[in-house]
Design a protein around this motif. Structure first.
Motif, short mmCIF file in Angstrom:
data_model
loop_
_atom_site.label_atom_id
_atom_site.label_comp_id
_atom_site.label_asym_id
_atom_site.label_seq_id
_atom_site.Cartn_x
_atom_site.Cartn_y
_atom_site.Cartn_z
N LEU A 1 43.03 45.19 29.76
CA LEU A 1 43.91 44.22 29.47
C LEU A 1 43.82 43.08 30.11
N CYS A 2 43.56 43.25 31.49
CA CYS A 2 43.39 42.18 32.42
C CYS A 2 42.06 41.15 32.25
N ALA A 3 41.12 42.10 31.93
CA ALA A 3 39.53 41.37 31.77
C ALA A 3 39.68 40.72 30.26
N LEU A 4 40.34 41.32 29.34
CA LEU A 4 39.86 40.70 28.07
C LEU A 4 41.22 39.54 27.94
N HIS A 5 42.14 39.88 28.11
CA HIS A 5 43.30 38.98 27.96
C HIS A 5 44.09 38.40 29.08
N PRO B 1 40.31 35.52 35.78
CA PRO B 1 39.80 36.58 36.29
C PRO B 1 40.75 36.97 37.64
N LEU B 2 41.02 38.12 37.79
CA LEU B 2 41.93 38.48 39.13
C LEU B 2 40.95 38.41 40.46
N ILE B 3 41.41 37.80 41.28
CA ILE B 3 40.56 37.68 42.59
C ILE B 3 40.89 38.78 43.63
N ARG B 4 39.86 39.25 44.05
CA ARG B 4 40.26 40.44 45.17
C ARG B 4 39.50 40.16 46.34
N HIS B 5 39.85 40.82 47.43
CA HIS B 5 39.19 40.87 48.80
C HIS B 5 38.15 42.26 48.70
N GLY B 6 37.35 42.37 49.43
CA GLY B 6 36.24 43.46 49.63
C GLY B 6 37.24 44.59 50.09
N SER B 7 36.59 45.82 49.60
CA SER B 7 37.29 47.15 49.72
C SER B 7 37.70 47.32 51.24
N GLY B 8 37.01 47.02 52.16
CA GLY B 8 37.19 46.99 53.32
C GLY B 8 38.06 46.12 54.14
N CYS B 9 38.41 45.12 53.40
CA CYS B 9 39.30 44.00 54.21
C CYS B 9 40.80 44.28 54.25
N VAL B 10 41.20 44.04 55.58
CA VAL B 10 42.83 44.16 55.62
C VAL B 10 43.56 43.36 54.99
N CYS B 11 43.01 41.94 54.93
CA CYS B 11 43.78 40.95 53.94
C CYS B 11 44.39 41.41 52.88
N LEU B 12 45.51 40.79 52.38
CA LEU B 12 46.17 40.91 51.31
C LEU B 12 45.90 39.71 50.49
N GLY B 13 45.38 39.44 49.38
CA GLY B 13 45.24 38.22 48.48
C GLY B 13 46.33 38.10 47.62
N ALA B 14 46.63 36.60 47.20
CA ALA B 14 47.97 36.47 46.26
C ALA B 14 47.79 37.33 45.10
N ASP B 15 46.50 37.30 44.41
CA ASP B 15 46.35 37.97 43.08
C ASP B 15 46.71 39.48 43.39
N GLU B 16 46.31 40.15 44.30
CA GLU B 16 46.33 41.47 44.71
C GLU B 16 47.72 41.82 44.98
N ASN B 17 48.59 40.86 45.69
CA ASN B 17 49.65 41.17 46.06
C ASN B 17 50.77 40.99 44.48
N ARG C 1 48.15 37.48 28.91
CA ARG C 1 48.97 36.66 27.69
C ARG C 1 50.18 37.00 27.75
N PRO C 2 51.19 36.25 27.19
CA PRO C 2 52.72 36.63 27.05
C PRO C 2 52.70 37.90 26.13
N ASP C 3 52.11 37.72 25.05
CA ASP C 3 52.19 38.86 24.16
C ASP C 3 51.80 40.27 24.38
N LEU C 4 50.88 40.07 25.52
CA LEU C 4 50.52 41.64 25.95
C LEU C 4 50.99 42.08 27.28
N ALA C 5 51.86 41.15 27.77
CA ALA C 5 52.62 41.42 29.19
C ALA C 5 53.42 42.74 29.10
N PRO C 6 54.11 43.06 27.95
CA PRO C 6 54.94 44.34 27.79
C PRO C 6 54.04 45.47 27.72
N ALA C 7 53.03 45.41 27.16
CA ALA C 7 52.14 46.64 27.39
C ALA C 7 51.42 46.77 28.62
N LEU C 8 51.15 45.80 29.58
CA LEU C 8 50.64 45.90 30.72
C LEU C 8 51.77 46.35 31.65
#
Length: 150
Positions: free
Chosen positions: A68-72, A76-92, A118-125
Motif C-alpha cells: 500500500l505504501c509503495a503503490l499508493h 516514498p517513506l524515508i528511512r535511516h539505515g538499519s544500524g542507525c540510532v537516529c529516528l527519522g520523521a517518516d519512521e516516527n 491516499r485518503p481512500d486507502l488510509a482505513p485499510a492501512l
C-alpha cells in the motif's frame, strides 16, 4: 536532495526513545527496505517469536502494508539505515501509526495513515497496522523480563 524529498528523513529523536512496539515497527521498516537479507532476518525473528504460522502471517501483513505504501503512498517513506540510532520523521510517523492502531486509537492511527497513503486507502492501512501492531505487542511481551514480586 531537495528539502521536500529530505523532509521525511530529518532526525527527530532516537530509537531508544520509543516503546517496544514503536521500535519494532521502525526496525522492521528498515529491514524490509534492506531487501532479501533484511526480510530473511525478519522471517527468523517472527518465526521464533510467533511460531511458523504466526511468522508467515506477520510477513504477509507487512507485504500488504508496504505494498500500500509503495503503490499508493503520497511519497516514498524515508528511512535511516538499519544500524542507525537516529529516528527519522517518516519512521516516527509509521511507528506511531502502528502503535496507535494496536492500542485501539483508530482516529489517531487514521490521521497518521493519511500522511502516508491516499485518503481512500488510509482505513485499510490502519486495519493492517492494527494487526501488525498486535503481533509486535505479542513479540514484546514474550521478550519482556518477568516481573519481580517481593
Amino acid at each position: 536532495m531537495s528539502a521536500a524529498t529530505n523532509r521525511g528523513g530529518a532526525a527527530i529523536g532516537r530509537i531508544s526513545d520509543l516503546n517496544p512496539v514503536e521500535a519494532g515497527a521502525v526496525l522492521y521498516l528498515r529491514l524490509w527496505s534492506d531487501g532479501a537479507p533484511g526480510r530473511a532476518e525478519m522471517a527468523r525473528d517472527f518465526a521464533i517469536a510467533l511460531g511458523a504460522d504466526g511468522g508467515r502471517s506477520a510477513l504477509a501483513i507487512l507485504d500488504q502494508i508496504f505494498g500500500l505504501c509503495a503503490l499508493h503512498g503520497r511519497r516514498p517513506l524515508i528511512r535511516h539505515g538499519s544500524g542507525c540510532v537516529c529516528l527519522g520523521a517518516d519512521e516516527n510517523c509509521f511507528a506511531q501509526m502502528i502503535a496507535a492502531a494496536a492500542e485501539g486509537e483508530h482516529d489517531d492511527a487514521l490521521m497518521m495513515a493519511l500522511l502516508i497513503v491516499r485518503p481512500d486507502l488510509a482505513p485499510a492501512l490502519v486495519a493492517l497496522s492494527e494487526q501488525f501492531g498486535l503481533m509486535l505487542r505479542r513479540m514484546a511481551g514474550r521478550c519482556a523480563a518477568p516481573a519481580v514480586v517481593h
